[in-house]
Design an enzyme around this catalytic site. Sequence first.
Site, mmCIF file in Angstrom:
data_model
loop_
_atom_site.group_PDB
_atom_site.id
_atom_site.type_symbol
_atom_site.label_atom_id
_atom_site.label_comp_id
_atom_site.label_asym_id
_atom_site.label_seq_id
_atom_site.Cartn_x
_atom_site.Cartn_y
_atom_site.Cartn_z
ATOM 1 N N LYS A 89 0.833 -1.209 0.000
ATOM 2 C CA LYS A 89 0.000 0.000 0.000
ATOM 3 C C LYS A 89 0.869 1.262 0.000
ATOM 4 O O LYS A 89 0.593 2.207 -0.726
ATOM 5 C CB LYS A 89 -0.946 0.011 1.208
ATOM 6 C CG LYS A 89 -1.958 -1.134 1.214
ATOM 7 C CD LYS A 89 -3.072 -0.925 2.235
ATOM 8 C CE LYS A 89 -2.593 -0.873 3.670
ATOM 9 N NZ LYS A 89 -2.053 -2.158 4.181
ATOM 10 N N ARG A 111 -10.531 0.316 8.474
ATOM 11 C CA ARG A 111 -10.014 -1.015 8.781
ATOM 12 C C ARG A 111 -11.036 -1.870 9.506
ATOM 13 O O ARG A 111 -10.768 -3.040 9.766
ATOM 14 C CB ARG A 111 -8.780 -0.875 9.674
ATOM 15 C CG ARG A 111 -7.446 -1.157 8.962
ATOM 16 C CD ARG A 111 -6.379 -0.992 10.006
ATOM 17 N NE ARG A 111 -5.092 -1.528 9.722
ATOM 18 C CZ ARG A 111 -4.084 -0.850 9.152
ATOM 19 N NH1 ARG A 111 -4.283 0.375 8.711
ATOM 20 N NH2 ARG A 111 -2.908 -1.406 9.030
ATOM 21 N N ARG A 138 10.302 -2.357 10.544
ATOM 22 C CA ARG A 138 9.633 -1.240 11.212
ATOM 23 C C ARG A 138 9.234 -1.697 12.615
ATOM 24 O O ARG A 138 9.039 -2.897 12.825
ATOM 25 C CB ARG A 138 8.385 -0.876 10.398
ATOM 26 C CG ARG A 138 8.024 0.572 10.451
ATOM 27 C CD ARG A 138 6.905 0.876 9.464
ATOM 28 N NE ARG A 138 5.662 0.210 9.832
ATOM 29 C CZ ARG A 138 4.581 0.211 9.056
ATOM 30 N NH1 ARG A 138 4.607 0.818 7.897
ATOM 31 N NH2 ARG A 138 3.489 -0.413 9.449
ATOM 32 N N ARG A 144 11.052 -6.075 6.785
ATOM 33 C CA ARG A 144 10.868 -4.628 6.636
ATOM 34 C C ARG A 144 11.519 -3.812 7.757
ATOM 35 O O ARG A 144 11.908 -2.664 7.546
ATOM 36 C CB ARG A 144 9.362 -4.343 6.558
ATOM 37 C CG ARG A 144 9.011 -3.028 5.951
ATOM 38 C CD ARG A 144 7.612 -3.030 5.373
ATOM 39 N NE ARG A 144 6.556 -3.087 6.378
ATOM 40 C CZ ARG A 144 5.279 -2.857 6.102
ATOM 41 N NH1 ARG A 144 4.897 -2.572 4.873
ATOM 42 N NH2 ARG A 144 4.359 -2.933 7.038
ATOM 43 N N ARG A 146 -1.023 -9.500 13.250
ATOM 44 C CA ARG A 146 -1.504 -8.410 12.386
ATOM 45 C C ARG A 146 -2.260 -8.978 11.192
ATOM 46 O O ARG A 146 -3.252 -8.408 10.745
ATOM 47 C CB ARG A 146 -0.337 -7.519 11.944
ATOM 48 C CG ARG A 146 0.287 -6.768 13.106
ATOM 49 C CD ARG A 146 1.398 -5.839 12.660
ATOM 50 N NE ARG A 146 0.889 -4.785 11.805
ATOM 51 C CZ ARG A 146 1.609 -4.181 10.860
ATOM 52 N NH1 ARG A 146 2.851 -4.553 10.641
ATOM 53 N NH2 ARG A 146 1.086 -3.220 10.149
HETATM 54 P P1 AMP Z 1 -0.208 0.806 8.719
HETATM 55 O O1 AMP Z 1 0.912 1.794 8.565
HETATM 56 O O2 AMP Z 1 -1.414 1.154 7.909
HETATM 57 O O3 AMP Z 1 0.231 -0.622 8.521
HETATM 58 O O4 AMP Z 1 -0.681 0.908 10.250
HETATM 59 C C1 AMP Z 1 0.191 0.632 11.311
HETATM 60 C C2 AMP Z 1 -0.595 0.424 12.591
HETATM 61 O O5 AMP Z 1 -1.362 1.594 12.878
HETATM 62 C C3 AMP Z 1 -1.613 -0.706 12.549
HETATM 63 O O6 AMP Z 1 -1.059 -1.960 12.845
HETATM 64 C C4 AMP Z 1 -2.602 -0.257 13.620
HETATM 65 O O7 AMP Z 1 -2.084 -0.523 14.911
HETATM 66 C C5 AMP Z 1 -2.621 1.240 13.430
HETATM 67 N N1 AMP Z 1 -3.678 1.676 12.485
HETATM 68 C C6 AMP Z 1 -3.481 2.212 11.244
HETATM 69 N N2 AMP Z 1 -4.656 2.517 10.672
HETATM 70 C C7 AMP Z 1 -5.617 2.146 11.564
HETATM 71 C C8 AMP Z 1 -7.039 2.186 11.547
HETATM 72 N N3 AMP Z 1 -7.718 2.643 10.484
HETATM 73 N N4 AMP Z 1 -7.688 1.727 12.649
HETATM 74 C C9 AMP Z 1 -7.027 1.272 13.717
HETATM 75 N N5 AMP Z 1 -5.689 1.187 13.791
HETATM 76 C C10 AMP Z 1 -4.981 1.622 12.722
#
Ligand code: AMP
Length: 189
Positions: A13, A88, A129, A127, A140
């Site tokens: 993404k 999400r 991170r 990755r 996850r």
């Molecule tokens: P991402 O960078 O999109 O992979 O998001 C990293 C982390 O941020 C996820 O594992 C969640 O803990 C949190 N997160 C991101 N977007 C959301 C969302 N829409 N709702 C809840 N938690 C989120």
Amino acid sequence: MRLVLLGPPGAGKGTQSAWLIDYLKIPHLSTGDMLRQAALHDDPTGLEVRQFLQAGRLVPDPIVLDIVDHRLRELDCANGYLLDGFPRTIAQAEALDTHLASEGTPLDAVLELAVDEHRLVQRLTGRGRADDRPEIVPQRLQIYRRQTAPLLNYYFHQGILRSIDGNGTTKQVQSHIKRIVDRIGANQS
Ligand code: AMP
């Protein structure tokens, strides 16, 4: 153009968002980025967000919805945006729909990046991170399957889901996305 990019962690993404926002000249609204930013603050919200991020769990809807709601009202979102990592959960999708309906600004498409699970595990463990710690990768992915994958059906029924095979090379995935957004753009002009 108002777009949502949907897909499991590790689907690409971030990589695809990077060129797409430049191509369409729309802001990139990544809730992951926004939450990682919020987690840097030592206020109560920052502390709470930090705990969920570190555990690899979804941040509670009220916090996420508040952040997104503010962001969508900013001027640069008036002509569209790319939502990345949001919604999400079904509750988030419903809240987004309520907001969009009240503004009369429906989504143009939800782009799904579909990637085989064994590939995701390979990508995520390489990755590095903070929230990609190998021990929380399966968790996850499970959260994605349970809480986010139902959105595919939700948007399919709205008639706006566009699924993309995300197993190919970055270039292959890019050209597939480009075909889709070009078609949407052509229909709008
Ligand atoms: P991402 O960078 O999109 O992979 O998001 C990293 C982390 O941020 C996820 O594992 C969640 O803990 C949190 N997160 C991101 N977007 C959301 C969302 N829409 N709702 C809840 N938690 C989120």
